[in-house]
Design an enzyme around this catalytic site. Sequence first.
Site, PDB file in Angstrom:
ATOM      1  CB  ALA A  11      -6.929   4.140  10.643  1.00 17.71           C
ATOM      2  CG  LEU A  63       2.405  11.626   6.619  1.00 15.77           C
ATOM      3  CD1 LEU A  63       1.693  12.266   5.950  1.00 15.77           C
ATOM      4  CD2 LEU A  63       2.997  10.350   5.729  1.00 15.77           C
ATOM      5  CB  ALA A  83      -1.873   8.896   6.540  1.00 16.31           C
ATOM      6  CE  LYS A 164      -3.024  12.668  -2.740  1.00 16.36           C
ATOM      7  NZ  LYS A 164      -3.195  11.393  -1.618  1.00 16.36           N
ATOM      8  N   PRO A 187      -9.386   8.387  -6.554  1.00 15.85           N
ATOM      9  CG  PRO A 187      -9.153   7.832  -3.967  1.00 15.85           C
ATOM     10  CD  PRO A 187      -7.840   7.686  -4.943  1.00 15.85           C
ATOM     11  CB  SER A 202     -15.434  15.004  -1.322  1.00 21.08           C
ATOM     12  OG  SER A 202     -14.243  14.726  -1.260  1.00 21.08           O
TER      13      SER A 202
END
Length: 320
Positions: A11, A63, A83, A164, A187, A202
């Site tokens: 978050a 995690l 996350a 990913k 995204p 980014s």
Amino acid sequence: MSDKVVCVTGASGAIGSWLVRLLLDRGYTVNATIQNLEDENETKHLEAMEEAKARLRLCEMDLLDYDSIAAAVKGCAGVFHLACPNIIGQVKDPEKEILEPAIRGTVHVLKAAKEAGVQRVVATSSISAIIPSPNWPADKIKGEDCWTDLEYCKQKGLYYPIAKTLAEKAGWEFAKETGYDVVMINPGTALGPLLPPRINSSMAVLVEVLKGSTETYEEFFMGMAHFKDIAMAHILAFENKNAAGRHLCVEAIRHWGDFVAKVAELYPEYNVAKLPKNTQPGLLRSNDAAKKLMDLGLEFTPIDQIIKDAVESLKSKGYV
């Protein structure tokens, strides 16, 4: 269980913070997971949000620690799983630093959510699970049916796309085996106003562009999206019962060269490098590549506005 209680993992990040803000705006109560409750870089900007006192609960989560995830998702109607380890710079041990937390973390979150009776999980994948895909037909626009070529990534040592892709595939595998309701958002390059004090990868790349970097990100770029739009994509995917599968989330499919040229046009005072027009050989441009999200009601912020919001944020925080 209230329909208005949800959990957001990761978050405190650039997208996670926007998601928390939009969820609070919409009247949700949010269990927001962060790595360290003692770290003001993670907590302060979240606690300062309107309605945070009434409806935001911060939880520490790891995690790889199943119990910490189970505690965070308990009593929630929905979970937004953002996350993911995203390491800027050299990776010494990709297995331990990136792959394991990304893949096992995704399965842990889905398992804990299912056991807690959570209705739906919306997970953040990435265009890194779509590209690099060098064997994709040259005359076909890349979309949700395109997957990253893992062999190619292994040869080139591209660990983030491997992580990913494997994390997303593990998520679909879990959904298939258990019949659980999972939706994915993929995204592109995420830009916009930074809510956290830390910069995301980014936005750090945009800083380099403004300083004249000639890097073309051939393997990694497919287009961009505003932080707020990516956050909204997650909410729409949660609230629309018909949403299913993967959702490419880019304002348009563009080449890195298109993006850099636009930055140069909007900010002529910076020393932005001139790049060749086609920086992503084999990538077809498209203005409605994110049609699935548009059909759910998402209106993408146009490219000029994304860049202006991002650069002004970087300027106000002293990064450029």
